[in-house]
Write an enzyme that holds these catalytic residues in place. Structure first.
Site, PDB file in Angstrom:
ATOM      1  N   ALA A  14     -43.983  -5.763   9.751  1.00 19.17           N
ATOM      2  CA  ALA A  14     -43.218  -5.326  10.922  1.00 19.17           C
ATOM      3  C   ALA A  14     -42.905  -3.844  10.705  1.00 19.17           C
ATOM      4  O   ALA A  14     -41.873  -3.484  10.127  1.00 19.17           O
ATOM      5  CB  ALA A  14     -41.941  -6.150  11.050  1.00 19.17           C
ATOM      6  N   SER A  20     -34.314  -0.365  10.053  1.00 17.74           N
ATOM      7  CA  SER A  20     -35.307  -1.363   9.643  1.00 17.74           C
ATOM      8  C   SER A  20     -35.290  -2.522  10.632  1.00 17.74           C
ATOM      9  O   SER A  20     -34.849  -2.361  11.772  1.00 17.74           O
ATOM     10  CB  SER A  20     -35.016  -1.835   8.217  1.00 17.74           C
ATOM     11  N   ASN A  21     -35.787  -3.674  10.238  1.00 19.22           N
ATOM     12  CA  ASN A  21     -35.821  -4.841  11.128  1.00 19.22           C
ATOM     13  C   ASN A  21     -35.669  -6.116  10.307  1.00 19.22           C
ATOM     14  O   ASN A  21     -35.546  -6.064   9.080  1.00 19.22           O
ATOM     15  CB  ASN A  21     -37.113  -4.840  11.957  1.00 19.22           C
ATOM     16  N   ARG A  22     -35.726  -7.263  10.969  1.00 18.36           N
ATOM     17  CA  ARG A  22     -35.362  -8.533  10.318  1.00 18.36           C
ATOM     18  C   ARG A  22     -36.485  -9.184   9.522  1.00 18.36           C
ATOM     19  O   ARG A  22     -36.308 -10.281   8.988  1.00 18.36           O
ATOM     20  CB  ARG A  22     -34.884  -9.533  11.381  1.00 18.36           C
ATOM     21  N   SER A  23     -37.640  -8.571   9.446  1.00 20.78           N
ATOM     22  CA  SER A  23     -38.751  -9.206   8.729  1.00 20.78           C
ATOM     23  C   SER A  23     -38.373  -9.478   7.266  1.00 20.78           C
ATOM     24  O   SER A  23     -37.812  -8.615   6.594  1.00 20.78           O
ATOM     25  CB  SER A  23     -39.981  -8.289   8.772  1.00 20.78           C
TER      26      SER A  23
END
Ligand code: CTP
Length: 209
Positions: free
Chosen positions: A88, A21-24
């Site tokens: 994101a 995943s990512n930091r959004s």
């Protein structure tokens, strides 16, 4: 108008307990949905996994993966006049999903990935007279990359922001963004609360309608 807004990250699961995943955090997208509703518009919010309350007057659909987000966007698009893609979206997903938790014994330390669809490019044929707005979160000067994405994704406007600054980007309440349009026009906004950036995005969409 009826807005369709996406927010948050997507999660691409390897097994039931692990994902890429990512930091959004979803804050910017939730702020856009709240601003659209506050301006008297109908709004459907397609949210990735985030821990944020649904803004007043907003209809919400929760999704996990990019493929689920694509399906939700496709079905929401028919009734929408404007799409604001704040999400994101993860560009890659593991090639295989293990339905039970993976065990380290016997596993190679490599994850094979495959490309997720680009949601904006996939739905471009359904655009018609709708207004499409994208985001370009970059590290360093975001305008060059944003200009490329504006054209490549056939957008009416792109919101560029530099996420490498501590006061702009992930997990903070402020953002410093630039709006870019296909004509080459640019609107540079100062450091603003995300709620104020969101109100400006809604106003820019209204002005294009
Ligand atoms: N986006 C999308 N589908 C994807 C990836 C991104 O629709 N699979 C959308 C985002 O919601 C955003 C815009 O495209 O509105 C730009 O996203 P970004 O991640 O910056 O672009 P990418 O195309 O992934 O570009 P790159 O990996 O080259 O930075």
């Amino acid at each position: 108008m009826r807005f369709l807004v996406t927010a948050g990250p997507t999660r691409e699961h390897l097994d039931p307990v692990r994902f890429l995943s990512n930091r959004s955090t979803g804050r910017m997208g939730f702020a856009v949905a709240a601003a659209a509703a506050a301006a008297g518009h109908e709004c459907l919010l397609v949210a990735g996994p985030v821990s944020l309350p649904t803004p007043d007057g907003v209809e919400r659909v929760d999704v996990v993966s990019a493929l689920e987000m694509l399906d939700a966007v496709k079905s929401g698009l028919e009734d929408a006049d404007a799409l604001v893609m704040c999400a994101a979206v993860a560009d890659w997903r593991p090639k295989a999903f293990a339905p039970t938790k993976l065990k380290k014994e016997g596993m190679a330390p490599v994850i094979e990935l495959e490309r997720n669809p680009d949601i904006l490019k996939s739905i471009a044929p359904m655009k018609g007279g709708r207004i499409f707005v994208g985001f370009a979160a970059e590290t360093g000067d975001p305008c060059e990359e944003a200009t490329r994405k504006l054209a490549a994704k056939g957008l009416d406007m792109i919101v560029a922001n530099d996420v490498s600054k501590p006061d702009s980007g992930f997990a903070v309440d402020t953002n410093r963004v630039t709006f870019l349009f296909p004509s080459g026009r640019r609107t540079y906004l100062p450091l603003l609360k995300k709620s104020e950036v969101a109100a400006r995005i809604v106003a820019a969409v209204e002005a294009m309608a």
